[in-house]
Write a protein that holds these residues in place. Structure first.
Motif, PDB file in Angstrom:
ATOM      1  N   ARG A 181      -0.873  -2.349   6.992  1.00 38.22           N
ATOM      2  CA  ARG A 181       0.348  -2.731   6.275  1.00 38.22           C
ATOM      3  C   ARG A 181       0.059  -3.889   5.321  1.00 38.22           C
ATOM      4  NH1 ARG A 181       5.266  -0.856   8.883  1.00 38.22           N
ATOM      5  NH2 ARG A 181       6.412  -2.611   7.988  1.00 38.22           N
ATOM      6  N   GLY A 182      -1.000  -4.635   5.631  1.00 42.71           N
ATOM      7  CA  GLY A 182      -1.363  -5.779   4.795  1.00 42.71           C
ATOM      8  C   GLY A 182      -2.491  -5.477   3.828  1.00 42.71           C
ATOM      9  N   ASN A 183      -2.919  -4.233   3.731  1.00 44.78           N
ATOM     10  CA  ASN A 183      -4.005  -3.904   2.798  1.00 44.78           C
ATOM     11  C   ASN A 183      -3.641  -4.385   1.395  1.00 44.78           C
ATOM     12  OD1 ASN A 183      -5.990  -2.805   4.394  1.00 44.78           O
ATOM     13  ND2 ASN A 183      -5.524  -0.653   3.923  1.00 44.78           N
ATOM     14  N   GLY A 184      -4.527  -5.196   0.821  1.00 40.06           N
ATOM     15  CA  GLY A 184      -4.274  -5.778  -0.499  1.00 40.06           C
ATOM     16  C   GLY A 184      -4.041  -7.279  -0.426  1.00 40.06           C
ATOM     17  N   LEU A 185      -3.522  -7.772   0.695  1.00 36.59           N
ATOM     18  CA  LEU A 185      -3.343  -9.224   0.836  1.00 36.59           C
ATOM     19  C   LEU A 185      -4.700  -9.866   1.142  1.00 36.59           C
ATOM     20  CD1 LEU A 185      -0.101  -9.553   3.016  1.00 36.59           C
ATOM     21  CD2 LEU A 185      -0.379 -10.340   0.638  1.00 36.59           C
ATOM     22  N   PRO A 186      -4.975 -11.022   0.561  1.00 35.86           N
ATOM     23  CA  PRO A 186      -6.280 -11.636   0.815  1.00 35.86           C
ATOM     24  C   PRO A 186      -6.453 -12.137   2.247  1.00 35.86           C
ATOM     25  CG  PRO A 186      -4.960 -12.995  -0.679  1.00 35.86           C
ATOM     26  CD  PRO A 186      -4.171 -11.759  -0.436  1.00 35.86           C
ATOM     27  N   VAL A 187      -7.656 -12.015   2.750  1.00 36.24           N
ATOM     28  CA  VAL A 187      -8.023 -12.640   4.023  1.00 36.24           C
ATOM     29  C   VAL A 187      -7.864 -14.150   3.835  1.00 36.24           C
ATOM     30  CG1 VAL A 187      -9.946 -13.107   5.600  1.00 36.24           C
ATOM     31  CG2 VAL A 187      -9.667 -10.811   4.600  1.00 36.24           C
ATOM     32  N   GLU A 188      -7.109 -14.796   4.707  1.00 36.12           N
ATOM     33  CA  GLU A 188      -6.889 -16.244   4.539  1.00 36.12           C
ATOM     34  C   GLU A 188      -7.890 -17.081   5.321  1.00 36.12           C
ATOM     35  OE1 GLU A 188      -2.688 -17.234   4.960  1.00 36.12           O
ATOM     36  OE2 GLU A 188      -2.150 -15.597   3.601  1.00 36.12           O
ATOM     37  N   GLY A 189      -8.818 -16.412   5.996  1.00 34.11           N
ATOM     38  CA  GLY A 189      -9.809 -17.159   6.768  1.00 34.11           C
ATOM     39  C   GLY A 189      -9.148 -17.652   8.024  1.00 34.11           C
ATOM     40  N   VAL A 190      -8.793 -18.906   8.027  1.00 34.65           N
ATOM     41  CA  VAL A 190      -8.003 -19.432   9.128  1.00 34.65           C
ATOM     42  C   VAL A 190      -6.732 -19.996   8.512  1.00 34.65           C
ATOM     43  CG1 VAL A 190      -7.951 -20.976  11.101  1.00 34.65           C
ATOM     44  CG2 VAL A 190     -10.122 -20.079  10.296  1.00 34.65           C
ATOM     45  N   SER A 191      -5.601 -19.381   8.805  1.00 41.22           N
ATOM     46  CA  SER A 191      -4.351 -19.857   8.231  1.00 41.22           C
ATOM     47  C   SER A 191      -3.683 -20.834   9.193  1.00 41.22           C
ATOM     48  CB  SER A 191      -3.424 -18.687   7.928  1.00 41.22           C
ATOM     49  OG  SER A 191      -3.003 -18.088   9.132  1.00 41.22           O
ATOM     50  N   VAL A 192      -2.652 -21.504   8.716  1.00 39.11           N
ATOM     51  CA  VAL A 192      -1.891 -22.433   9.551  1.00 39.11           C
ATOM     52  C   VAL A 192      -0.457 -21.930   9.623  1.00 39.11           C
ATOM     53  CG1 VAL A 192      -1.199 -24.831   9.930  1.00 39.11           C
ATOM     54  CG2 VAL A 192      -3.313 -24.336   8.679  1.00 39.11           C
ATOM     55  N   ARG A 193       0.033 -21.774  10.819  1.00 39.89           N
ATOM     56  CA  ARG A 193       1.424 -21.347  11.027  1.00 39.89           C
ATOM     57  C   ARG A 193       2.018 -22.278  12.079  1.00 39.89           C
ATOM     58  NH1 ARG A 193      -0.099 -18.719   7.049  1.00 39.89           N
ATOM     59  NH2 ARG A 193      -0.328 -16.444   6.983  1.00 39.89           N
ATOM     60  N   HIS A 194       3.335 -22.305  12.196  1.00 40.24           N
ATOM     61  CA  HIS A 194       3.871 -23.297  13.147  1.00 40.24           C
ATOM     62  C   HIS A 194       4.026 -22.752  14.558  1.00 40.24           C
ATOM     63  CE1 HIS A 194       8.023 -21.661  12.456  1.00 40.24           C
ATOM     64  NE2 HIS A 194       8.029 -21.858  13.739  1.00 40.24           N
TER      65      HIS A 194
ATOM     66  N   PRO B  92       0.829  -1.206   0.000  1.00 38.91           N
ATOM     67  CA  PRO B  92       0.000   0.000   0.000  1.00 38.91           C
ATOM     68  C   PRO B  92       0.869   1.263   0.000  1.00 38.91           C
ATOM     69  CG  PRO B  92      -0.080  -1.086   2.158  1.00 38.91           C
ATOM     70  CD  PRO B  92       0.660  -2.005   1.225  1.00 38.91           C
ATOM     71  N   ASP B  93       0.305   2.364  -0.500  1.00 44.20           N
ATOM     72  CA  ASP B  93       1.077   3.611  -0.659  1.00 44.20           C
ATOM     73  C   ASP B  93       1.766   4.063   0.624  1.00 44.20           C
ATOM     74  OD1 ASP B  93       0.288   3.667  -3.247  1.00 44.20           O
ATOM     75  OD2 ASP B  93      -1.324   5.153  -2.952  1.00 44.20           O
ATOM     76  N   HIS B  94       1.074   3.876   1.760  1.00 47.72           N
ATOM     77  CA  HIS B  94       1.657   4.424   2.984  1.00 47.72           C
ATOM     78  C   HIS B  94       2.944   3.713   3.388  1.00 47.72           C
ATOM     79  CE1 HIS B  94       0.445   1.237   5.879  1.00 47.72           C
ATOM     80  NE2 HIS B  94      -0.629   1.104   5.132  1.00 47.72           N
ATOM     81  N   LEU B  95       3.257   2.582   2.747  1.00 47.29           N
ATOM     82  CA  LEU B  95       4.513   1.883   3.068  1.00 47.29           C
ATOM     83  C   LEU B  95       5.636   2.244   2.101  1.00 47.29           C
ATOM     84  CD1 LEU B  95       3.432  -1.708   4.173  1.00 47.29           C
ATOM     85  CD2 LEU B  95       4.247   0.185   5.585  1.00 47.29           C
ATOM     86  N   GLU B  96       5.417   3.268   1.287  1.00 52.33           N
ATOM     87  CA  GLU B  96       6.449   3.665   0.335  1.00 52.33           C
ATOM     88  C   GLU B  96       7.757   3.936   1.065  1.00 52.33           C
ATOM     89  OE1 GLU B  96       5.277   6.775  -2.544  1.00 52.33           O
ATOM     90  OE2 GLU B  96       7.464   7.005  -2.735  1.00 52.33           O
ATOM     91  N   GLY B  97       8.829   3.406   0.525  1.00 50.07           N
ATOM     92  CA  GLY B  97      10.134   3.572   1.173  1.00 50.07           C
ATOM     93  C   GLY B  97      10.466   2.403   2.087  1.00 50.07           C
ATOM     94  N   ALA B  98       9.442   1.699   2.563  1.00 52.11           N
ATOM     95  CA  ALA B  98       9.695   0.531   3.411  1.00 52.11           C
ATOM     96  C   ALA B  98       9.612  -0.747   2.576  1.00 52.11           C
ATOM     97  CB  ALA B  98       8.702   0.479   4.569  1.00 52.11           C
ATOM     98  N   PHE B  99       8.494  -0.964   1.926  1.00 47.22           N
ATOM     99  CA  PHE B  99       8.281  -2.183   1.136  1.00 47.22           C
ATOM    100  C   PHE B  99       7.776  -1.841  -0.270  1.00 47.22           C
ATOM    101  CE2 PHE B  99       6.644  -4.623   5.148  1.00 47.22           C
ATOM    102  CZ  PHE B  99       7.944  -4.834   5.567  1.00 47.22           C
ATOM    103  N   ASP B 100       8.203  -2.631  -1.256  1.00 41.64           N
ATOM    104  CA  ASP B 100       7.566  -2.582  -2.577  1.00 41.64           C
ATOM    105  C   ASP B 100       6.463  -3.628  -2.641  1.00 41.64           C
ATOM    106  OD1 ASP B 100       9.350  -0.658  -3.414  1.00 41.64           O
ATOM    107  OD2 ASP B 100      10.813  -2.141  -4.121  1.00 41.64           O
ATOM    108  N   GLN B 101       6.796  -4.794  -2.092  1.00 36.40           N
ATOM    109  CA  GLN B 101       5.864  -5.929  -2.128  1.00 36.40           C
ATOM    110  C   GLN B 101       5.529  -6.311  -0.696  1.00 36.40           C
ATOM    111  OE1 GLN B 101       4.993  -8.384  -4.923  1.00 36.40           O
ATOM    112  NE2 GLN B 101       5.217  -6.410  -5.923  1.00 36.40           N
ATOM    113  N   ILE B 102       4.310  -6.756  -0.488  1.00 33.69           N
ATOM    114  CA  ILE B 102       3.988  -7.325   0.815  1.00 33.69           C
ATOM    115  C   ILE B 102       3.672  -8.805   0.629  1.00 33.69           C
ATOM    116  CG2 ILE B 102       3.319  -5.204   2.002  1.00 33.69           C
ATOM    117  CD1 ILE B 102       0.396  -5.829   1.307  1.00 33.69           C
ATOM    118  N   TYR B 103       4.009  -9.580   1.660  1.00 33.36           N
ATOM    119  CA  TYR B 103       3.944 -11.037   1.540  1.00 33.36           C
ATOM    120  C   TYR B 103       3.125 -11.665   2.649  1.00 33.36           C
ATOM    121  CZ  TYR B 103       8.123 -10.150  -1.312  1.00 33.36           C
ATOM    122  OH  TYR B 103       9.005  -9.684  -2.249  1.00 33.36           O
ATOM    123  N   SER B 104       2.415 -12.697   2.295  1.00 32.47           N
ATOM    124  CA  SER B 104       1.738 -13.513   3.300  1.00 32.47           C
ATOM    125  C   SER B 104       2.772 -14.233   4.158  1.00 32.47           C
ATOM    126  CB  SER B 104       0.864 -14.560   2.599  1.00 32.47           C
ATOM    127  OG  SER B 104       0.507 -15.585   3.513  1.00 32.47           O
ATOM    128  N   GLY B 105       2.472 -14.376   5.449  1.00 29.00           N
ATOM    129  CA  GLY B 105       3.341 -15.136   6.343  1.00 29.00           C
ATOM    130  C   GLY B 105       3.464 -16.591   5.909  1.00 29.00           C
TER     131      GLY B 105
END
Ligand code: HEC
Ligand code: HEC
Ligand code: HEC
Lengths: 148, 279
Positions: free
Chosen positions: B266-279, B41-54
């Motif tokens: 910071r995650g605006n644009g990433l899809p809602v994953e519903g319930v994700s699995v992380r370790h 998202p625009d407000h992260l300009e200078g920090a990130f170009d791409q945002i990634y799912s965990g």
């Protein structure tokens, strides 16, 4: 036992009395007993004390199962820095590297929301330092052996 | 000479190792497909170009569990949440379904919370749920970190699976967003670490055995293998702050609502994953 070992000994320089040089080094050893590199090597990888390995790697430390990649590899650190500089980096790295992510291991106050170890509860300053004066000396004795 | 050396080494080491691949999350052999990398998202300009799912930062076995709804342990709790949705409770003799009908009516909500309510307060999904329980059902409020609350938030989040996160950060939300941003860059605790040290400056790096992600919240509530349970956003924040040897904030506090809004943005644009699995 852990608490007792964090208590400063009378002969140690207390954290608030440490004198840093202009570029962050500490000339005077923090304790009277010379550092033991073998103990320093243990503290380096011990999760409950130094845990330096969380952020750093050293190529011959295959005993540490996972090595971190946050900070630079410490191979050759003993060539790059003298003992006074290493002492300063370990005691309070931000005096050498402003804004560094590396925590200060012999720093006890001036924190934002200081906690009581990893409980999540409030702690009161001065907190026990992450390493005792002797442990800092042991770790820098170990770092000084890292030559390329 | 000495000062030049110190200067050269004093720029913070920022690794930002990009993920090796950015495959989408493909669920049930193609039923749902979700991007794992989108422009920041625009407000992260200078920090990130791409945002990634965990998800991208987890090992392949953990990733695989999220690709099949029968393998995803979080889905059991979604079913329990749907049962709760349909259960009458409280003096008013109503269930959630009495007013909202099917839980599909909650589609889109997860992508927009936390958001400012009609009274101008920032509310998380938990607050909306407890408002209906106490004021409309005359039932007890649910514990923020209790199983029933997490089951309901999981069931409601599932209704937005695949929809892009889109929390509002302007207008009445702005002061809350600013507060959350301030927290994100504050170096808490004896280890003096801010969220940004780990999740902005060093995502992709290893902090011992942990592979750092960008600390996004689009996957919440998360089913965490280490805890064998659903984990709420505030619980995750609490754990990360505790790990800096700091006094944390409690779950359900205004501070964590503000942080939740900022981290969500910071995650605006990433899809809602519903319930994700992380370790
Ligand atoms: C949370 C991460 C972290 C931890 C834990 C950590 N360090 Fe560091 N360290 C760093 C970073 C990052 C740098 C790079 C300096 C900078 O910030 O610019 C660094 C730099 C150093 C340097 C100078 C780098 C060189 O080789 O030229 C030494 C020596 C060092 N650390 C030793 C240690 C020791 C010993 C410990 C444990 C007692 C430790 N570090 C714990 C992050 C860490
Ligand atoms: C007696 C009727 C009633 C019951 C029972 C009820 N709700 Fe509500 N709910 C409402 C109304 C009315 C609103 C406000 C709608 C608005 O302001 O747009 C609302 C709003 C919400 C919202 C916010 C939706 C949004 O888009 O902002 C959520 C989430 C919600 N309810 C969940 C629940 C859950 C979960 C339950 C059961 C535990 C429940 N509700 C029970 C009537 C009810
Ligand atoms: C000392 C490092 C560190 C700090 C500081 C830190 N975190 Fe984390 N965080 C982690 C680790 C390690 C994980 C687990 C691996 C991952 O997903 O990054 C994690 C995970 C997360 C996750 C879950 C991501 C997912 O996809 O499941 C969120 C959200 C998060 N952190 C937010 C925060 C916030 C907000 C802050 C500041 C209040 C913060 N973290 C501070 C290390 C840290």
């Amino acid at each position: 036992l852990a608490l007792a070992s964090a208590m400063p000994l009378a002969a140690d320089t207390a954290p608030q009395d440490v004198a840093f040089g202009e570029y962050g080094s500490i000339e005077t050893p923090l304790s009277d007993t010379a550092g033991d590199p073998e103990k320093g090597a243990e503290i380096y990888a011990d999760k409950g004390s130094g845990n330096c390995v969380a952020c750093h790697a050293i190529s011959d430390r295959s005993d540490a199962e996972f090595q971190g990649t946050i900070g630079p590899a410490l191979d050759g650190a003993g060539d790059r820095w003298d003992e006074a500089q290493l002492r300063g980096i370990v005691a309070d790295a931000k005096k050498t590297f402003p804004e560094s992510m590396m925590p200060g291991f012999y720093k006890t106050s001036g924190f934002i929301r200081p906690g009581d170890a990893f409980t999540g509860d409030a702690g009161s300053e001065p907190l026990p330092p992450l390493l005792t004066a002797q442990q800092v000396e042991d770790v820098i004795a170990y770092l000084a052996t890292l030559k390329e | 000479m000495a000062s030049a050396l110190v200067l050269a080494l004093s720029s913070p080491a920022m690794a930002q190792t990009e993920p090796e691949h950015t495959d989408p999350i493909v669920i049930n052999g193609g039923e749902v497909e979700m991007q794992t990398a989108v422009p920041a998202p625009d407000h992260l300009e200078g920090a990130f170009d791409q945002i990634y799912s965990g998800w991208l930062f987890r090992d392949t076995e953990t990733q695989a569990m999220q690709l099949d709804d029968f393998e995803n342990p979080g889905l059991i709790f979604v079913d329990q949440g749907i049962d709760d949705w349909n259960t009458v409770e409280g003096e008013a003799g109503k269930s959630c379904a009495s007013c909202h009908e099917g839980i599909e009516s909650m589609e889109g909500l997860r992508a927009e919370v936390p958001k400012v309510n009609a009274e101008g307060e920032l509310w998380a999904m938990e607050d909306y749920i407890n408002d209906c329980r106490t004021n409309r059902m005359q039932a007890e409020a649910l514990d923020w970190n209790g199983g029933r609350m997490k089951n309901l938030t999981a069931a409601i989040s599932m209704q937005s699976r695949g929809m892009p996160m889109n929390v509002a950060i302007d207008g009445p939300a702005q002061p809350y967003w600013e507060q959350g941003k301030e927290m994100y860059y504050t170096r808490f605790g004896q280890l003096e670490l801010a969220c940004a040290n780990c999740h902005e400056d060093h995502y992709g790096d290893w902090i011992r055995a942990d592979h750092l992600s960008q600390g996004m919240t689009n996957g919440f509530p998360v089913y965490r293998l280490k805890q064998a349970a659903l984990v709420s956003q505030h619980n995750r924040f609490r754990g990360c702050i505790r790990d800096t040897r700091a006094e944390t904030f409690a779950m359900g506090t205004d501070e964590f609502r503000a942080l939740e809004l900022y981290v969500a943005s910071r995650g605006n644009g990433l899809p809602v994953e519903g319930v994700s699995v992380r370790h």
